[in-house]
Design a protein around this motif. Sequence first.
Motif, PDB file in Angstrom:
ATOM      1  N   ALA A 161      -0.650  -2.562  -0.483  1.00 45.94           N
ATOM      2  CA  ALA A 161      -0.269  -3.970  -0.643  1.00 45.94           C
ATOM      3  C   ALA A 161       1.154  -4.144  -1.182  1.00 45.94           C
ATOM      4  O   ALA A 161       1.388  -4.901  -2.103  1.00 45.94           O
ATOM      5  N   ARG A 162       2.092  -3.447  -0.574  1.00 45.05           N
ATOM      6  CA  ARG A 162       3.490  -3.580  -1.000  1.00 45.05           C
ATOM      7  C   ARG A 162       4.233  -4.519  -0.048  1.00 45.05           C
ATOM      8  O   ARG A 162       4.033  -4.453   1.160  1.00 45.05           O
ATOM      9  N   ILE A 163       5.084  -5.354  -0.603  1.00 46.07           N
ATOM     10  CA  ILE A 163       6.062  -6.040   0.251  1.00 46.07           C
ATOM     11  C   ILE A 163       7.186  -5.021   0.409  1.00 46.07           C
ATOM     12  O   ILE A 163       7.881  -4.694  -0.557  1.00 46.07           O
ATOM     13  N   ARG A 164       7.344  -4.474   1.614  1.00 49.54           N
ATOM     14  CA  ARG A 164       8.336  -3.392   1.754  1.00 49.54           C
ATOM     15  C   ARG A 164       9.762  -3.923   1.760  1.00 49.54           C
ATOM     16  O   ARG A 164      10.654  -3.302   1.210  1.00 49.54           O
ATOM     17  N   SER A 165       9.970  -5.057   2.423  1.00 51.58           N
ATOM     18  CA  SER A 165      11.326  -5.620   2.417  1.00 51.58           C
ATOM     19  C   SER A 165      11.300  -7.072   2.884  1.00 51.58           C
ATOM     20  O   SER A 165      10.376  -7.494   3.589  1.00 51.58           O
ATOM     21  N   VAL A 166      12.318  -7.805   2.468  1.00 49.83           N
ATOM     22  CA  VAL A 166      12.505  -9.175   2.967  1.00 49.83           C
ATOM     23  C   VAL A 166      13.938  -9.243   3.482  1.00 49.83           C
ATOM     24  O   VAL A 166      14.868  -8.866   2.772  1.00 49.83           O
ATOM     25  N   ASP A 167      14.095  -9.668   4.719  1.00 43.05           N
ATOM     26  CA  ASP A 167      15.432  -9.803   5.290  1.00 43.05           C
ATOM     27  C   ASP A 167      15.660 -11.300   5.537  1.00 43.05           C
ATOM     28  O   ASP A 167      15.299 -11.836   6.586  1.00 43.05           O
ATOM     29  N   LEU A 220       8.666  -7.631   5.786  1.00 39.84           N
ATOM     30  CA  LEU A 220       7.801  -6.496   6.142  1.00 39.84           C
ATOM     31  C   LEU A 220       6.786  -6.287   5.019  1.00 39.84           C
ATOM     32  O   LEU A 220       7.159  -5.927   3.896  1.00 39.84           O
ATOM     33  N   ALA A 221       5.518  -6.535   5.348  1.00 38.80           N
ATOM     34  CA  ALA A 221       4.470  -6.452   4.313  1.00 38.80           C
ATOM     35  C   ALA A 221       3.392  -5.471   4.729  1.00 38.80           C
ATOM     36  O   ALA A 221       3.059  -5.359   5.915  1.00 38.80           O
ATOM     37  N   GLU A 222       2.825  -4.788   3.738  1.00 33.26           N
ATOM     38  CA  GLU A 222       1.671  -3.939   4.036  1.00 33.26           C
ATOM     39  C   GLU A 222       0.433  -4.813   4.219  1.00 33.26           C
ATOM     40  O   GLU A 222       0.346  -5.940   3.698  1.00 33.26           O
ATOM     41  N   ALA A 223      -0.525  -4.238   4.952  1.00 37.95           N
ATOM     42  CA  ALA A 223      -1.659  -5.046   5.424  1.00 37.95           C
ATOM     43  C   ALA A 223      -2.518  -5.625   4.301  1.00 37.95           C
ATOM     44  O   ALA A 223      -3.130  -6.674   4.456  1.00 37.95           O
ATOM     45  N   GLY A 224      -2.553  -4.939   3.149  1.00 39.60           N
ATOM     46  CA  GLY A 224      -3.422  -5.395   2.067  1.00 39.60           C
ATOM     47  C   GLY A 224      -2.818  -6.496   1.205  1.00 39.60           C
ATOM     48  O   GLY A 224      -3.479  -6.982   0.278  1.00 39.60           O
ATOM     49  N   CYS A 225      -1.582  -6.907   1.480  1.00 38.01           N
ATOM     50  CA  CYS A 225      -1.013  -8.054   0.742  1.00 38.01           C
ATOM     51  C   CYS A 225      -1.840  -9.285   1.062  1.00 38.01           C
ATOM     52  O   CYS A 225      -2.189  -9.518   2.228  1.00 38.01           O
ATOM     53  N   THR A 226      -2.126 -10.082   0.041  1.00 32.42           N
ATOM     54  CA  THR A 226      -2.811 -11.339   0.357  1.00 32.42           C
ATOM     55  C   THR A 226      -1.818 -12.298   1.009  1.00 32.42           C
ATOM     56  O   THR A 226      -0.594 -12.161   0.849  1.00 32.42           O
ATOM     57  N   LEU A 227      -2.362 -13.276   1.710  1.00 31.07           N
ATOM     58  CA  LEU A 227      -1.502 -14.290   2.329  1.00 31.07           C
ATOM     59  C   LEU A 227      -0.690 -14.986   1.240  1.00 31.07           C
ATOM     60  O   LEU A 227       0.500 -15.269   1.416  1.00 31.07           O
ATOM     61  N   ALA A 281       3.074  -5.092   8.725  1.00 27.04           N
ATOM     62  CA  ALA A 281       3.506  -6.044   9.758  1.00 27.04           C
ATOM     63  C   ALA A 281       4.851  -6.635   9.396  1.00 27.04           C
ATOM     64  O   ALA A 281       5.114  -6.936   8.228  1.00 27.04           O
ATOM     65  N   ASN A 282       5.696  -6.757  10.397  1.00 23.83           N
ATOM     66  CA  ASN A 282       6.940  -7.482  10.213  1.00 23.83           C
ATOM     67  C   ASN A 282       6.704  -8.917  10.663  1.00 23.83           C
ATOM     68  O   ASN A 282       6.328  -9.161  11.817  1.00 23.83           O
ATOM     69  N   LEU A 283       6.889  -9.856   9.747  1.00 22.86           N
ATOM     70  CA  LEU A 283       6.476 -11.237   9.997  1.00 22.86           C
ATOM     71  C   LEU A 283       7.684 -12.158  10.113  1.00 22.86           C
ATOM     72  O   LEU A 283       8.718 -11.921   9.478  1.00 22.86           O
ATOM     73  N   LYS A 284       7.516 -13.214  10.900  1.00 21.45           N
ATOM     74  CA  LYS A 284       8.599 -14.190  11.065  1.00 21.45           C
ATOM     75  C   LYS A 284       8.647 -15.136   9.870  1.00 21.45           C
ATOM     76  O   LYS A 284       7.605 -15.653   9.450  1.00 21.45           O
TER      77      LYS A 284
END
Length: 478
Positions: free
Chosen positions: A100-106, A113-120, A214-217
């Motif tokens: 559940a890590r937020i790997r990066s924010v661009d 880019l967030a790991e799958a176990g991060c909550t919404l 997942a890399n999210l918009k």
Amino acid sequence: MTTLAVPNIEARLLDILGPEGLMLSAAQMAPFLVDHRQLYHGRARAVAAPRTVEEVSRLLAWCNDERIGVVPQGGNTGYCGGATPDESGCEIVLCMRRLARIRSVDALNYSLLAEAGCTLHEVRAAADAAARLFPLSLGSEGSCQIGGNLSTNAGGLSVLRYGMMRDLVLGLEVVLADGRLLPCAQALRKDNTGYDVKSLFVGAEGTLGIITAANLKLFPQIRSSATAFVALPDIAGAVALLSELRAASGDRVSSFELIPRIAVELAARHIPLVADPLGHPHPWYVLCELSSSEEGTALAEVLERALGDALERGAILDAAIAQNERQRQALWRLRENIPEAQRRDGASLKHDLSLPITVLAQFVERAAAWLDANVPEGRLVAYGHLGDGNLHFNLNQAPGADRTRFLAREAVVKRAVHDLVRDFGGSFSAEHGIGQLKIDELARYAPPVELEVMRAIKRALDPRGILNPGKVLGTEPP
Ligand code: FAD
Ligand code: 2HG
Ligand code: ZN
């Protein structure tokens, strides 16, 4: 498919996951063995909680070798029993909450880019901290996870503007059934390199691979908004109002939620701090919101003018426009707590329907007439994301009705409602998926060729059938 006779199972799991990543006692495992609605109760050999992608990979490779079924579980808020193991006690539940890590924010690329176990909720907060918006919005955001949102292709309260989860993903990292890593989590908006492989895993409910990141918009933050609670005589009026508001606001309607009178009453009765926002009862309401990333827009004036005109014409019956953030939150509290109010009120039968918005009114009229004539034990609580043509066509146990008799009507009601949906050109699963609950429905309503294609994909990606066995396509040999 799975076997109890694998030697040294615990030792091997300990070797892969370490003691902190493994739950074996009945007390530790209990919360993972029942779904949110308590419709399904399963058993499991173990609950595995990997902390790294490499651990997921090693676990799957081993389970694939040993033919042990793996049931991924995110926040366990799903509505179709997709995250609950079967009753054999042979499967392993794969709990994603430690990944559940937020790997990066661009911020410049508007991606995260967030790991799958991060909550919404965590993902939305991380976007917010970078002055960006991640727009997926569900009543379950504190518990549901990004991996679960992707695997169910979740929808929710702002699909009208931003789309479903599938529309919000740029790239996915996935561990395949045999443990190989598909490292496609790039933040690219354009990428036509062959088939869109990542898309297969969105809405697959854990049957094709384990999403690990997942890399999210992201989008610009909302800087101005206007929210109203509008009373209407009927659903046709609500559909017409949406069309007018879209045109009048420069298409800045971001939510348009249909709410029946009964849902207001249930929420006011069962949820603290919820009250009817209008003085008199009306048959239908919509909670609508206009929003913009621009500061100081005249959205409130646009909304007021449009609703004023509609009131004069008799197209709407009444309206309350939120004057501040507290009032806005109160309106959303009412809407977001309808499922909880329904739950507290007693047993319910749920149908998650998708229909062309133009036939919604006619569909509800026909289906409600059938229910009136055939199901006296239930009362209709039909609400949902009208802007998306998504109706939660639910029935609650009527006051004084016998719970068992009411629930015994499930199969008959489901068949009548879903057959009617098919006749109206709709779908029996809009945003909640298939899981275990709707396997028969998929088999009944999906075109046979589509089912064949789905089975071929399943065979290609999970030839030993270890991923979430029996879910979505059922127990047929893949
Ligand atoms: P889970 O329930 O844990 O799992 C769901 C499915 O995904 C299962 O099949 C599971 O095996 C699979 N899965 C989970 N994680 C992974 C992974 N990392 N890799 C592969 N497979 C995985 N849904 C909506 O669409 N719109 C709504 O408005 C909405 N509102 C809700 C309100 C409330 C109060 C509640 C309780 C639920 C609501 N839901 C809604 C349903 C639910 O929250 C969503 O389906 C959500 O996306 C599920 O996420 P989860 O993490 O809880 O997944
Ligand atoms: C919502 O829109 C959820 O609130 C839940 O999708 C719907 O409980 C339901 O039927
Ligand atoms: Zn919904």
